[in-house]
Write an enzyme that holds these catalytic residues in place. Sequence first.
Site, PDB file in Angstrom:
ATOM      1  CD  GLU A   1     -15.138  17.365 -49.309  1.00 10.79           C
ATOM      2  OE1 GLU A   1     -15.107  16.868 -48.161  1.00 10.79           O
ATOM      3  OE2 GLU A   1     -14.934  18.557 -49.525  1.00 10.79           O
TER       4      GLU A   1
ATOM      5  CD  GLU B   1     -14.432  24.098 -52.217  1.00 10.13           C
ATOM      6  OE1 GLU B   1     -14.696  24.108 -51.012  1.00 10.13           O
ATOM      7  OE2 GLU B   1     -13.277  24.004 -52.666  1.00 10.13           O
TER       8      GLU B   1
END
Length: 290
Positions: free
Chosen positions: A106, A110
Site C-alpha cells: 500500500e 491521507e
Amino acid sequence: MAKHLALSVAAAVAVSWLAASSAAAAGFYEKFDVVGAGDHVRVVSDDGKTQQVALTLDRSSGSGFTSKDTYLFGEFSVQMKLVGGNSAGTVTSFYLSSGEGDGHDEIDIEFMGNLSGNPYVMNTNVWANGDGKKEHQFYLWFDPTADFHTYKIIWNPQNIIFQVDDVPVRTFKKYDDLAYPQSKPMRLHATLWDGSYWATRHGDVKIDWSGAPFVVSYRGYSTNACVNNNPAGGWSSSWCPEGTSAWIHRELDGAELGTVAWAERNYMSYNYCADGWRFPQGFPAECYRK
C-alpha cells in the site's frame, strides 16, 4: 493508519454515484467502480470537459471509489479540495493498495481533519508485505480547503516519491535487502470516511456530526501507469504506456532533495524514524540509511 482498516468502514458503508449529467459520468464509470448509497456521490462537469467528483460523509455513510485496473508502477495524480470548517475526525484519502490481506502492499496519502482554525495533517505511508508504520506527516503551507491542489504519487522500481503541487516532500527508497512494494499489482482508491478513533489528536477529538454532511471534491485525475491485471504480479515494460520514461527511472536530484529537506524542516509534524517510544527495540532498518 492503513486503509485496510479504513475500508472495513468504507466497504460496509458502500458508495454509489449520482451524476449531474450522464455525459459527465460516463468517462468516470469507464475507469472506476463504486458501490453503495447513491446520494453520497456526485459526478459533474463544470465546463463540459472537466469532471468533478464530490464525496460525502454523514452519520449513515462514507464514500469512495476504486480503479477497475490494477497497476504495477506508475505516476498518479489528482486535484483535491478538502472538507472545510470543523473537519475533525474525517479522513480523506488518495492511495494505492493490493488488497486487504496480511501481506498486502500500500502507498498512502491521507488528510486528517482538524478543528476549525487548526491545520490539516497530510499523512504519507508505505506498506510492503504487510509491514507499514512508515509514516511521515506534514502540515501544508496553504489552506487545502480554499481551492484545489495537486497531489501526486510516483512509484517505480527505485523509489516512491510524494509530491504536493509538484513540490517533492518525501522519497521512500528501495533497498535490495528490505521489503518494498514491487510485485503486487495495486488499485487506486479514494475515500472519505469517519476516522474519529484515530485521525485527530490520536482519536481524542471526534466528528461533530452537527456539521454534516462533509464534502470533499476531486478533479483532474491523471495516471501514466503500467496496467497489470494479473493477480500473480510480474512486470513487463510492454504493459506500460507512452510517456513511461518520464517516471519509470525517476529519482530526486540534489535540488529536489533540498526541497524534501525544506518540507521536513518547516512542515513535518511526525517522522516514524524519530519515534523512539514506538520503536523501543530500535528503528526500522531504512531509518539508518541515507
